[in-house]
Write an enzyme that holds these catalytic residues in place. Structure first.
Site, mmCIF file in Angstrom:
data_model
loop_
_atom_site.group_PDB
_atom_site.id
_atom_site.type_symbol
_atom_site.label_atom_id
_atom_site.label_comp_id
_atom_site.label_asym_id
_atom_site.label_seq_id
_atom_site.Cartn_x
_atom_site.Cartn_y
_atom_site.Cartn_z
ATOM 1 N N MET A 38 -8.192 -0.115 -1.568
ATOM 2 C CA MET A 38 -9.206 -0.649 -2.490
ATOM 3 C C MET A 38 -10.554 -0.724 -1.773
ATOM 4 S SD MET A 38 -7.305 -3.270 -5.013
ATOM 5 C CE MET A 38 -7.325 -4.690 -3.968
ATOM 6 N N HIS A 91 -11.216 -1.417 7.049
ATOM 7 C CA HIS A 91 -11.289 -2.003 8.390
ATOM 8 C C HIS A 91 -10.315 -1.232 9.279
ATOM 9 C CE1 HIS A 91 -7.543 -3.860 7.183
ATOM 10 N NE2 HIS A 91 -8.148 -4.417 6.145
ATOM 11 N N HIS A 148 -6.865 -0.244 7.935
ATOM 12 C CA HIS A 148 -6.825 0.956 7.092
ATOM 13 C C HIS A 148 -6.933 2.214 7.957
ATOM 14 C CE1 HIS A 148 -8.613 -1.924 4.021
ATOM 15 N NE2 HIS A 148 -7.568 -1.437 3.375
ATOM 16 N N GLU A 195 1.829 -3.170 6.688
ATOM 17 C CA GLU A 195 2.880 -4.198 6.587
ATOM 18 C C GLU A 195 2.311 -5.595 6.355
ATOM 19 O OE1 GLU A 195 5.317 -3.589 10.083
ATOM 20 O OE2 GLU A 195 5.879 -1.589 9.385
ATOM 21 N N LYS A 196 0.985 -5.725 6.376
ATOM 22 C CA LYS A 196 0.434 -7.058 6.064
ATOM 23 C C LYS A 196 0.846 -7.460 4.654
ATOM 24 C CE LYS A 196 -3.955 -7.973 5.182
ATOM 25 N NZ LYS A 196 -3.926 -8.713 3.904
HETATM 26 O O1 PAF Z 1 -2.927 -2.758 -0.741
HETATM 27 C C1 PAF Z 1 -3.882 -2.402 -1.456
HETATM 28 O O2 PAF Z 1 -5.011 -2.219 -0.994
HETATM 29 C C2 PAF Z 1 -3.666 -2.233 -2.935
HETATM 30 O O3 PAF Z 1 -2.781 -3.174 -3.434
HETATM 31 C C3 PAF Z 1 -3.221 -0.801 -3.315
HETATM 32 C C4 PAF Z 1 -1.866 -0.466 -2.730
HETATM 33 C C5 PAF Z 1 -4.258 0.193 -2.822
HETATM 34 C C6 PAF Z 1 -3.126 -0.687 -4.836
HETATM 35 O O4 PAF Z 1 -4.336 -0.967 -5.449
#
Ligand code: PAF
Length: 279
Positions: free
Chosen positions: A30, A34, A37, A148-149
């Site tokens: 989303m 950071h 990701h 895994e958070k």
């Molecule tokens: O973990 C996230 O950032 C969101 O829940 C996801 C998996 C991208 C779905 O919108």
């Protein structure tokens, strides 16, 4: 790195890649990226021929409208962070692209979704299942990467893939932590400096609690963790549970499961943070 807003454009590119039998790795996000990701993206880049990151703030998974409004949106900065990873495509569709009509689908995950996050965020996992299944349908990845958070989300996504019999391998990546132990999260940027300092106590208390496994009864350890965190200014525990890592149901004794995970949600002011640790 190419930024794509339209499904047709992405699918045209992917059709060519798939014809060449390229393995597609997919990291749904989303945004507000950071290092947590980036670790997922780096793994996707390393393990596949092509990697795609989606950046889409999914409205259907926000049970609190204020949370949706205040969720950080930082596309330009996100792309700057992704550029050096070797990621090939960013898919950043507008809401109408993903939901041309309201998504009325109702998924069912049984007791996996009625506990913890599911209990405090009604509808949240249905929204996650809607968007993840939609994105999988669009991208048709070989592998998809999740942190895994969001431990319960990972269990739900694995269940979704089983239910829909999707040909995608779900790959998880361990939590990435700041130097003081705070789990990296897009929400951390919303903390005041005082809240940010105090938020480190969440993981520190989990790690200290783990040292007491088998020495304190489960119930007593849970109480101690909650009391320690609640004693810190502006921190308020919403839940802390010790659960079996596969079925997410509470354990009552250390011998109840070989795979126990402590899962916690804490408000730091009005910012909701989650974390978990294998016990
Ligand atoms: O973990 C996230 O950032 C969101 O829940 C996801 C998996 C991208 C779905 O919108």
């Amino acid at each position: 790195m190419k930024i794509i807003l339209k499904i047709v454009e992405l699918q045209a590119i992917l059709a060519v890649e798939k014809q060449k039998n390229k393995l597609i790795g997919f990291v749904p996000t989303m945004g507000a990226l950071h290092c947590g990701h980036l670790a997922l993206v780096e793994q996707a880049v390393a393990e596949n021929d092509i990697s795609i990151v989606s950046i889409f703030v999914n409205p259907t998974q926000f049970n609190d409208p204020n949370d949706l409004v205040s969720y950080p949106r930082t596309l330009e900065a996100d792309c700057a962070l992704l550029e050096p990873t070797g990621n090939a495509y960013v898919f950043a569709p507008p809401v109408e692209e993903i939901y041309p009509e309201p998504d009325m689908r109702q998924f069912g995950f049984g007791t996996l979704e009625t506990v913890m996050e599911g209990r405090f965020r009604p509808g949240h996992f249905n929204g996650v299942a809607q968007v993840v299944s939609r994105l999988f349908d669009i991208v048709q990845p070989d592998r998809a990467y999740f942190g895994e958070k969001d431990f319960q989300q990972l269990a739900i996504i694995r269940a979704l893939v089983r239910q829909l019999e999707l040909p995608v391998e779900i790959v998880s990546h361990p939590i990435v932590r700041e130097a003081d132990g705070l789990a990296m999260s897009s929400r951390n940027t919303r903390l005041t400096s005082e809240q940010r300092k105090n938020a480190a106590i969440i993981s520190q208390t989990l790690f200290a609690g783990r040292e007491k496994k088998n020495r304190l009864p489960v119930g007593e350890l849970k109480r101690e963790v909650v009391e320690k965190i609640n004693a810190v200014p502006e921190l308020q525990v919403e839940y802390f549970d010790l659960v079996d890592g596969d079925n997410l149901q509470s354990v009552h004794d250390w011998s109840d499961s070989q795979y126990i995970v402590g899962c916690i949600a804490v408000y730091a002011g009005d910012v909701r943070l989650i974390d978990n640790l294998r016990f």
